[in-house]
Design a protein around this motif. Sequence first.
Motif, short mmCIF file in Angstrom:
data_model
loop_
_atom_site.label_atom_id
_atom_site.label_comp_id
_atom_site.label_asym_id
_atom_site.label_seq_id
_atom_site.Cartn_x
_atom_site.Cartn_y
_atom_site.Cartn_z
N GLU A 22 -4.46 16.59 24.51
CA GLU A 22 -3.01 16.77 24.39
C GLU A 22 -2.65 18.22 24.09
OE1 GLU A 22 -1.49 14.07 21.52
OE2 GLU A 22 -1.65 12.36 22.89
N ASP A 23 -3.59 18.93 23.42
CA ASP A 23 -3.31 20.33 23.05
C ASP A 23 -3.77 21.32 24.11
OD1 ASP A 23 -2.34 19.42 20.64
OD2 ASP A 23 -4.34 19.41 19.74
N GLY A 24 -4.15 20.82 25.26
CA GLY A 24 -4.60 21.71 26.32
C GLY A 24 -6.06 21.42 26.68
N VAL A 25 -6.59 22.19 27.61
CA VAL A 25 -7.96 21.96 28.06
C VAL A 25 -8.94 22.64 27.09
CG1 VAL A 25 -9.62 22.37 29.92
CG2 VAL A 25 -7.24 21.80 30.46
N VAL A 26 -9.90 21.86 26.57
CA VAL A 26 -10.93 22.43 25.69
C VAL A 26 -12.11 22.86 26.56
CG1 VAL A 26 -12.60 21.88 23.87
CG2 VAL A 26 -10.24 21.06 23.70
N HIS A 27 -12.43 24.15 26.50
CA HIS A 27 -13.56 24.68 27.28
C HIS A 27 -14.81 24.61 26.40
CE1 HIS A 27 -10.73 26.27 30.27
NE2 HIS A 27 -9.96 26.46 29.22
N ALA A 28 -15.42 23.43 26.35
CA ALA A 28 -16.52 23.21 25.40
C ALA A 28 -17.76 24.01 25.78
CB ALA A 28 -16.85 21.73 25.33
N VAL A 29 -18.01 24.13 27.08
CA VAL A 29 -19.15 24.92 27.56
C VAL A 29 -18.60 25.84 28.64
CG1 VAL A 29 -21.42 24.85 28.68
CG2 VAL A 29 -20.80 23.08 27.03
N ASP A 30 -18.88 27.14 28.50
CA ASP A 30 -18.18 28.12 29.33
C ASP A 30 -19.18 29.06 30.01
OD1 ASP A 30 -16.31 29.79 30.40
OD2 ASP A 30 -15.63 30.63 28.50
N GLY A 31 -19.87 28.53 31.03
CA GLY A 31 -20.76 29.39 31.81
C GLY A 31 -22.15 29.56 31.21
N VAL A 32 -22.72 28.46 30.70
CA VAL A 32 -24.04 28.54 30.06
C VAL A 32 -25.17 28.52 31.10
CG1 VAL A 32 -25.68 27.14 28.71
CG2 VAL A 32 -23.43 27.67 27.79
N SER A 33 -26.12 29.43 30.93
CA SER A 33 -27.33 29.43 31.75
C SER A 33 -28.53 29.51 30.83
CB SER A 33 -27.36 30.65 32.69
OG SER A 33 -26.26 30.61 33.57
N MET A 34 -29.52 28.68 31.10
CA MET A 34 -30.79 28.77 30.35
C MET A 34 -31.85 28.03 31.12
SD MET A 34 -30.37 26.10 27.16
CE MET A 34 -28.68 26.43 26.69
N TYR A 236 -22.39 30.29 20.89
CA TYR A 236 -21.14 30.44 20.13
C TYR A 236 -19.99 30.25 21.10
CZ TYR A 236 -17.57 32.51 17.10
OH TYR A 236 -16.45 32.71 16.33
N ALA A 237 -19.01 29.47 20.71
CA ALA A 237 -17.80 29.28 21.52
C ALA A 237 -18.13 28.88 22.97
CB ALA A 237 -16.95 30.55 21.50
N GLY A 238 -19.11 28.00 23.12
CA GLY A 238 -19.43 27.49 24.45
C GLY A 238 -20.21 28.45 25.33
N ARG A 239 -20.67 29.56 24.76
CA ARG A 239 -21.41 30.54 25.56
C ARG A 239 -22.74 30.88 24.89
NH1 ARG A 239 -16.80 35.10 26.70
NH2 ARG A 239 -15.06 33.66 26.93
N VAL A 240 -23.66 31.40 25.71
CA VAL A 240 -24.92 31.89 25.15
C VAL A 240 -24.68 33.31 24.67
CG1 VAL A 240 -27.31 32.52 25.65
CG2 VAL A 240 -26.34 30.43 26.65
N MET A 241 -25.00 33.57 23.40
CA MET A 241 -24.83 34.91 22.83
C MET A 241 -26.12 35.71 22.92
SD MET A 241 -21.72 35.21 21.54
CE MET A 241 -21.10 34.39 22.99
N PRO A 283 -13.60 29.95 17.07
CA PRO A 283 -12.28 29.90 17.73
C PRO A 283 -11.88 28.50 18.16
CG PRO A 283 -13.94 30.77 19.23
CD PRO A 283 -14.61 30.60 17.91
N ASN A 284 -10.59 28.34 18.36
CA ASN A 284 -10.04 27.13 18.95
C ASN A 284 -10.39 27.15 20.44
OD1 ASN A 284 -8.40 25.32 20.24
ND2 ASN A 284 -6.50 26.02 19.28
N PRO A 293 -15.76 36.34 22.62
CA PRO A 293 -15.19 35.30 21.75
C PRO A 293 -15.49 35.54 20.27
CG PRO A 293 -17.13 34.47 22.90
CD PRO A 293 -16.84 35.82 23.48
N PHE A 294 -16.46 36.41 19.98
CA PHE A 294 -16.83 36.66 18.58
C PHE A 294 -16.03 37.81 17.97
CE2 PHE A 294 -20.13 38.12 15.37
CZ PHE A 294 -19.94 37.04 14.51
#
Length: 331
Positions: A22-34, A236-241, A283-284, A293-294
């Motif tokens: 309801e609050d918008g699209v949650v980008h839980a995983v954002d371009g992860v590669s491993m 962190y924040a759906g990405r690999v740091m 972050p939200n 994102p950090f």
Amino acid sequence: MTVHEPEPLLRIEGLHVEFPTEDGVVHAVDGVSMEVNPGEIVAVVGESGSGKSVTAMSVLRLLREPPARVRADALTFRGQDLRAMPPRRLRAVRGGPVGMIFQDPMTALNPVMTIGDQIAEAVLLHQERRDRRAAQARAVELLELVGVPDPGQRARQYPHEFSGGMRQRAMIAMAIANDPDLIIADEPTTALDVTIQAQVLDLIQKAQAETGAATVLITHDLGVVAELADRVVVMYAGRVMETAGVEDLFVRPRHPYTVGLLASLPRMDTDTDALDPIPGNPPNMSNPPPGCPFHPRCPLARERCRAERPALLDLGGGRRSACHFPEEVGP
Ligand code: SF4
């Protein structure tokens, strides 16, 4: 002549997972590669909400789609495309060549079936010749292997008759029942008492040694990482740091977020046991900050960080960091 790298056991490339809310699209995983190579233990570490569990669940297509929206450039296990696999084949992979251990075994175990029957069922599902007797005997053998006392009798009990630690042992028995090539363990000790945690970690190590399976260990606990992992992926924040060998990561982290995580560990080498937590909050994810994102929590942040998203750069020696200034990062 071109030298081809051997295909990793598990390859994840450009994975994105979104959940409409309801609050918008949650980008839980954002371009992860491993990737995970045969026999290695890879820890995926990060605070809750970093996307580490969602990553693991989407690999095995355990998320309900919809509402989840999953896309990836590549998602392969033993070179086979998991995205194109029909549901029947996927079910054969789960609990067969890929064993799974969840944080809460109660949600994964069937409450109205005895522990022995559940393990036997897992064995039978992946056998061509369905020999129920042999499967029951194998279930008892597996319970013994994972240190359940009096396994013959315990096999006839139901999950609620097992303690939390014993249930986790039963889950591990199921995960290794079919001699997997890969074990995915999602926060396997988080719900347990500290003393039981150590026993279950020992057991996972033993199970890994016994089967030679590669292991993906998802955890927020760097102590667990130090004890078990060969290689670490920091999220962190759906990405690999950052990714690095376990020693490199602890001795010389190359991302400010990793430095923050390490600083928040209890210290054994000083008189003070005060922790130094990372200031601020993650972050939200329905409205993540632009750029890195950090940056709202990073002591090294500057203008470029707020404007430009850092790529996950190869630093050599098996290390990668998603920071614009990895050379400035020190322990
Ligand atoms: S890119 Fe900038 S904000 Fe992000 S971790 Fe590196 S220094 Fe910090």
